[in-house]
Scaffold this motif. Structure first.
Motif, PDB file in Angstrom:
ATOM      1  N   VAL A 173      -1.595   1.080   5.228  1.00  0.00           N
ATOM      2  CA  VAL A 173      -1.351   2.246   6.077  1.00  0.00           C
ATOM      3  C   VAL A 173      -1.195   1.792   7.525  1.00  0.00           C
ATOM      4  O   VAL A 173      -2.022   1.031   8.039  1.00  0.00           O
ATOM      5  CB  VAL A 173      -2.501   3.269   5.975  1.00  0.00           C
ATOM      6  CG1 VAL A 173      -2.301   4.398   6.992  1.00  0.00           C
ATOM      7  CG2 VAL A 173      -2.593   3.838   4.570  1.00  0.00           C
ATOM      8  N   LEU A 174      -0.130   2.273   8.171  1.00  0.00           N
ATOM      9  CA  LEU A 174       0.074   2.068   9.598  1.00  0.00           C
ATOM     10  C   LEU A 174       0.021   3.425  10.274  1.00  0.00           C
ATOM     11  O   LEU A 174       0.831   4.310   9.985  1.00  0.00           O
ATOM     12  CB  LEU A 174       1.428   1.406   9.876  1.00  0.00           C
ATOM     13  CG  LEU A 174       1.809   1.273  11.351  1.00  0.00           C
ATOM     14  CD1 LEU A 174       0.816   0.390  12.104  1.00  0.00           C
ATOM     15  CD2 LEU A 174       3.230   0.720  11.488  1.00  0.00           C
ATOM     16  N   ILE A 175      -0.943   3.601  11.180  1.00  0.00           N
ATOM     17  CA  ILE A 175      -1.081   4.853  11.924  1.00  0.00           C
ATOM     18  C   ILE A 175      -0.499   4.641  13.314  1.00  0.00           C
ATOM     19  O   ILE A 175      -0.956   3.776  14.064  1.00  0.00           O
ATOM     20  CB  ILE A 175      -2.556   5.280  12.006  1.00  0.00           C
ATOM     21  CG1 ILE A 175      -3.114   5.555  10.607  1.00  0.00           C
ATOM     22  CG2 ILE A 175      -2.709   6.524  12.888  1.00  0.00           C
ATOM     23  CD1 ILE A 175      -4.607   5.838  10.573  1.00  0.00           C
ATOM     24  N   LEU A 235       4.077  -0.146   2.559  1.00  0.00           N
ATOM     25  CA  LEU A 235       3.167   0.566   3.441  1.00  0.00           C
ATOM     26  C   LEU A 235       3.573   2.015   3.606  1.00  0.00           C
ATOM     27  O   LEU A 235       4.730   2.390   3.404  1.00  0.00           O
ATOM     28  CB  LEU A 235       3.084  -0.109   4.807  1.00  0.00           C
ATOM     29  CG  LEU A 235       4.190   0.150   5.836  1.00  0.00           C
ATOM     30  CD1 LEU A 235       3.709  -0.245   7.224  1.00  0.00           C
ATOM     31  CD2 LEU A 235       5.454  -0.621   5.502  1.00  0.00           C
ATOM     32  N   ILE A 236       2.590   2.810   3.984  1.00  0.00           N
ATOM     33  CA  ILE A 236       2.757   4.193   4.378  1.00  0.00           C
ATOM     34  C   ILE A 236       2.601   4.241   5.895  1.00  0.00           C
ATOM     35  O   ILE A 236       1.698   3.618   6.446  1.00  0.00           O
ATOM     36  CB  ILE A 236       1.705   5.093   3.698  1.00  0.00           C
ATOM     37  CG1 ILE A 236       1.923   5.117   2.186  1.00  0.00           C
ATOM     38  CG2 ILE A 236       1.727   6.503   4.275  1.00  0.00           C
ATOM     39  CD1 ILE A 236       0.767   5.748   1.409  1.00  0.00           C
ATOM     40  N   ILE A 237       3.492   4.960   6.574  1.00  0.00           N
ATOM     41  CA  ILE A 237       3.406   5.083   8.036  1.00  0.00           C
ATOM     42  C   ILE A 237       3.037   6.517   8.382  1.00  0.00           C
ATOM     43  O   ILE A 237       3.695   7.461   7.921  1.00  0.00           O
ATOM     44  CB  ILE A 237       4.724   4.695   8.716  1.00  0.00           C
ATOM     45  CG1 ILE A 237       5.139   3.272   8.321  1.00  0.00           C
ATOM     46  CG2 ILE A 237       4.586   4.794  10.236  1.00  0.00           C
ATOM     47  CD1 ILE A 237       6.504   2.860   8.842  1.00  0.00           C
ATOM     48  N   VAL A 238       2.003   6.661   9.179  1.00  0.00           N
ATOM     49  CA  VAL A 238       1.509   7.979   9.566  1.00  0.00           C
ATOM     50  C   VAL A 238       1.687   8.146  11.067  1.00  0.00           C
ATOM     51  O   VAL A 238       1.071   7.427  11.859  1.00  0.00           O
ATOM     52  CB  VAL A 238       0.022   8.142   9.188  1.00  0.00           C
ATOM     53  CG1 VAL A 238      -0.478   9.528   9.590  1.00  0.00           C
ATOM     54  CG2 VAL A 238      -0.179   7.897   7.702  1.00  0.00           C
ATOM     55  N   GLN A 281      -8.439   0.866   0.665  1.00  0.00           N
ATOM     56  CA  GLN A 281      -9.502   1.480   1.459  1.00  0.00           C
ATOM     57  C   GLN A 281     -10.402   0.417   2.081  1.00  0.00           C
ATOM     58  O   GLN A 281     -11.622   0.401   1.904  1.00  0.00           O
ATOM     59  CB  GLN A 281     -10.278   2.473   0.594  1.00  0.00           C
ATOM     60  CG  GLN A 281      -9.371   3.593   0.093  1.00  0.00           C
ATOM     61  CD  GLN A 281     -10.098   4.649  -0.716  1.00  0.00           C
ATOM     62  OE1 GLN A 281     -11.316   4.740  -0.701  1.00  0.00           O
ATOM     63  NE2 GLN A 281      -9.339   5.472  -1.428  1.00  0.00           N
ATOM     64  N   ILE A 282      -9.757  -0.477   2.818  1.00  0.00           N
ATOM     65  CA  ILE A 282     -10.456  -1.546   3.532  1.00  0.00           C
ATOM     66  C   ILE A 282      -9.825  -1.690   4.914  1.00  0.00           C
ATOM     67  O   ILE A 282      -8.692  -1.269   5.144  1.00  0.00           O
ATOM     68  CB  ILE A 282     -10.361  -2.895   2.786  1.00  0.00           C
ATOM     69  CG1 ILE A 282      -8.893  -3.269   2.539  1.00  0.00           C
ATOM     70  CG2 ILE A 282     -11.147  -2.865   1.486  1.00  0.00           C
ATOM     71  CD1 ILE A 282      -8.697  -4.647   1.955  1.00  0.00           C
ATOM     72  N   GLY A 283     -10.551  -2.304   5.837  1.00  0.00           N
ATOM     73  CA  GLY A 283     -10.058  -2.441   7.195  1.00  0.00           C
ATOM     74  C   GLY A 283      -8.727  -3.156   7.282  1.00  0.00           C
ATOM     75  O   GLY A 283      -7.828  -2.733   8.022  1.00  0.00           O
ATOM     76  N   ALA A 313      -3.731  -0.380   9.822  1.00  0.00           N
ATOM     77  CA  ALA A 313      -3.383  -0.841  11.167  1.00  0.00           C
ATOM     78  C   ALA A 313      -3.095   0.362  12.056  1.00  0.00           C
ATOM     79  O   ALA A 313      -2.693   1.431  11.583  1.00  0.00           O
ATOM     80  CB  ALA A 313      -2.157  -1.751  11.124  1.00  0.00           C
ATOM     81  N   LEU A 314      -3.313   0.162  13.339  1.00  0.00           N
ATOM     82  CA  LEU A 314      -2.937   1.127  14.364  1.00  0.00           C
ATOM     83  C   LEU A 314      -1.865   0.520  15.248  1.00  0.00           C
ATOM     84  O   LEU A 314      -1.857  -0.697  15.469  1.00  0.00           O
ATOM     85  CB  LEU A 314      -4.149   1.483  15.235  1.00  0.00           C
ATOM     86  CG  LEU A 314      -5.266   2.291  14.582  1.00  0.00           C
ATOM     87  CD1 LEU A 314      -6.552   2.137  15.381  1.00  0.00           C
ATOM     88  CD2 LEU A 314      -4.875   3.766  14.484  1.00  0.00           C
ATOM     89  N   ILE A 315      -0.970   1.343  15.761  1.00  0.00           N
ATOM     90  CA  ILE A 315       0.010   0.880  16.738  1.00  0.00           C
ATOM     91  C   ILE A 315       0.146   1.930  17.823  1.00  0.00           C
ATOM     92  O   ILE A 315       0.067   3.139  17.551  1.00  0.00           O
ATOM     93  CB  ILE A 315       1.380   0.583  16.072  1.00  0.00           C
ATOM     94  CG1 ILE A 315       2.325  -0.116  17.061  1.00  0.00           C
ATOM     95  CG2 ILE A 315       2.016   1.829  15.496  1.00  0.00           C
ATOM     96  CD1 ILE A 315       3.587  -0.663  16.420  1.00  0.00           C
TER      97      ILE A 315
END
Length: 244
Positions: A40-42, A71-74, A118-120, A124-126
């Motif tokens: 997941v990329l937020i 990946l899923i981008i949020v 479901q792990i760190g 990711a954050l951007i």
């Protein structure tokens, strides 16, 4: 070239921490299946990343070429300039509540709704500019939740430096960090002129000394989406290169 296209859907979740509904843009890759797990990329400044950054088209291309992992981008959009300041700026009235929203409401919602790692290191954050500050603050505060962060010309506020100095687990966090060599006089939302290149070089020196898995680069350009969009071609593989 034509690539298989993923889908982008609008979602809204209610945030008790912020006391308001929060709109989301969620990109699912072309081969999405509930039978597989996804990174997941937020993206803070989410609508900007989807529209100005062209992150969806780029993800489609890179997934087709096997340059990045699935990946899923949020995207987490802001409502207006004032809303962005209140949620992202360290002096904003909702800044702490927004971090709590990310960790205690958004991440659990994504984990319930989609098949995520479901792990760190699966998250990711951007963020760019002020959103880059907030993305980094969230990653430093909650490294077990967010194991990776990409900073595009982040606002290097002084409280980031003290947070980094107190951070004692650099192995938990991977950092991608860029800034433009022409970011000498950047006008902020409140009309103040900031020297982003100088601030970010100080930030880079501290980060390099702390033992993070850390990539720092200066691009030839200014504090605009023209350059952050181009940089996404480096940022996405840095965060999610396929495991060999």
């Amino acid at each position: 070239m034509n690539f298989p296209r993923g889908t982008v859907q609008d979602y809204t979740i209610h945030s008790d921490k912020l006391g308001e509904p929060m709109d989301l843009l969620i990109y699912l890759p072309p081969t999405f299946s509930p039978l597989y797990k996804y990174n997941v990329l937020i993206a803070l400044d989410g609508l900007d990343y989807f529209q100005l950054g062209g992150i969806v088209k780029l993800a489609d291309e890179m997934l087709h070429q096997n340059v990045i992992e699935q990946l899923i981008i949020v995207g987490v959009p802001y409502k207006n300039g004032r809303d962005r300041h209140e949620k992202y700026h360290p002096d904003g009235e909702q800044s702490q509540a927004f971090l709590q929203f990310l960790v205690q409401e958004l991440v659990p919602y994504l984990d319930r709704t989609f098949p995520t790692y479901q792990i760190g290191m699966g998250r990711a954050l951007i963020g760019d500019s002020l959103a880059g500050y907030t993305a980094f603050k969230a990653a430093l505060t909650y490294p077990h939740t967010f194991g990776k962060v990409a900073l595009q010309s982040p606002y290097a506020h002084i409280n980031l430096f003290s947070t980094i100095e107190q951070f004692s687990h650099p192995a938990l966090l991977e950092i991608y960090h860029v800034v433009g060599t022409e970011e000498i006089s950047v006008k902020t939302n409140h009309g103040k002129i900031e020297n982003f290149i100088e601030q970010n070089r100080k930030l880079a020196a501290i980060l390099a000394s702390k033992g993070f898995q850390y990539h720092y680069q200066e691009f030839n350009g200014s504090h605009t989406w023209k350059y952050w969009q181009q940089d996404l071609r480096r940022a996405l593989p840095s965060l999610f290169s396929p495991k060999t």
